[in-house]
Write an enzyme that holds these catalytic residues in place. Sequence first.
Site, short mmCIF file in Angstrom:
data_model
loop_
_atom_site.label_atom_id
_atom_site.label_comp_id
_atom_site.label_asym_id
_atom_site.label_seq_id
_atom_site.Cartn_x
_atom_site.Cartn_y
_atom_site.Cartn_z
N THR A 195 0.98 -1.17 0.01
CA THR A 195 -0.16 0.07 -0.05
C THR A 195 0.96 1.26 0.09
O THR A 195 1.87 1.60 0.75
CB THR A 195 -0.94 -0.10 1.10
OG1 THR A 195 -1.69 -1.12 1.11
CG2 THR A 195 -1.72 1.09 1.36
N LYS A 204 -7.35 1.64 -2.65
CA LYS A 204 -6.93 0.92 -1.59
C LYS A 204 -7.05 1.88 -0.38
O LYS A 204 -7.62 1.67 0.85
CB LYS A 204 -5.33 0.59 -1.35
CG LYS A 204 -4.94 -0.12 -0.18
CD LYS A 204 -5.63 -1.36 0.32
CE LYS A 204 -5.34 -1.92 1.65
NZ LYS A 204 -3.97 -2.47 1.55
N LYS A 220 0.86 4.76 8.13
CA LYS A 220 1.28 5.18 7.00
C LYS A 220 0.18 5.33 5.96
O LYS A 220 0.22 6.31 5.32
CB LYS A 220 2.38 4.18 6.60
CG LYS A 220 2.83 4.18 5.03
CD LYS A 220 2.21 3.48 4.20
CE LYS A 220 2.35 1.93 4.45
NZ LYS A 220 1.73 1.04 3.36
#
Length: 289
Positions: free
Chosen positions: A97, A172, A240
């Site tokens: 990701t 995502k 993150k």
Amino acid sequence: MMKTIGFIGTGVMGTGMIKQLLAKGNNVKVYTRTPSRAAAVIAAGAIYVETAQQLAQQVDVVFTMVGYPTDVEQLYLGREGILTAAKTGTIFVDMTTSSPSLAHELYVKGLSLRQHVLDAPVSGGDVGAQNGTLAIMVGGDEAIFNAIKPLFEQIGATIVYQGSAGNGQHTKMVNQIAVAGTMLGVVEAIVYAEKMQLDVNNVLKAVASGAAGSWTMSNLAPRIVAGDFEPGFFIKHFIKDMKIALDEAEKCHFELPGLATAERLYEQLAINGLSEKGTQALYHYYFAN
């Protein structure tokens, strides 16, 4: 089908995916910066290669699953990056990701080198990786996606082409925004049930199949009740992801206040030393503050 597969990254997610590929009869070569972390997949039949560059030279398709966008950038574009090391026509699939803009940059760089790059982040956690039931969101050239879709089908149950390079990562982000809100709701529901002295397991039986039902409710709520906060997905990596989504929203001049709240709570957990725990450890926030 490709003759040989390379896989870079043997963490919680990578290990499960590699084992699925091996179980389907593929030849898989692996590399990770810490060789001891490849022990489980080597025992399952994977072949360890000493450097990422050597791996890229020896295979037809390279899957990568590393930690942060900076890791992706160094791996692909660094001084001895895998894009320049590989033979012409190699297909690269970054499942980390990462930043949508970086995904587009890798795609363009790949084209200049006559390589093919897809961004294909996943959802489903450690359970999905172990069982081959991941959701996979893919951006890049559709013809390349179709060429290796049979490999995606060996590690995932839901594989959806999302369009041009970077769109897999944007999808995502949609997933992570929904996950953040859902996790916050599930944890607060459990805390409420406990404070009201209810039998939480019994409560979950009642609500998990109704309107409150979700993957998080079914898979992570029982872990919370059992006191299991080990990672299917690390808090540090979730932070993150949330930061990427918040940055992308800021670039486009809109706000995500719910996501910003979740990110703030998780940042506090990281400060309290829980960054290596699973995302369900958000539960601890309510007893540490």
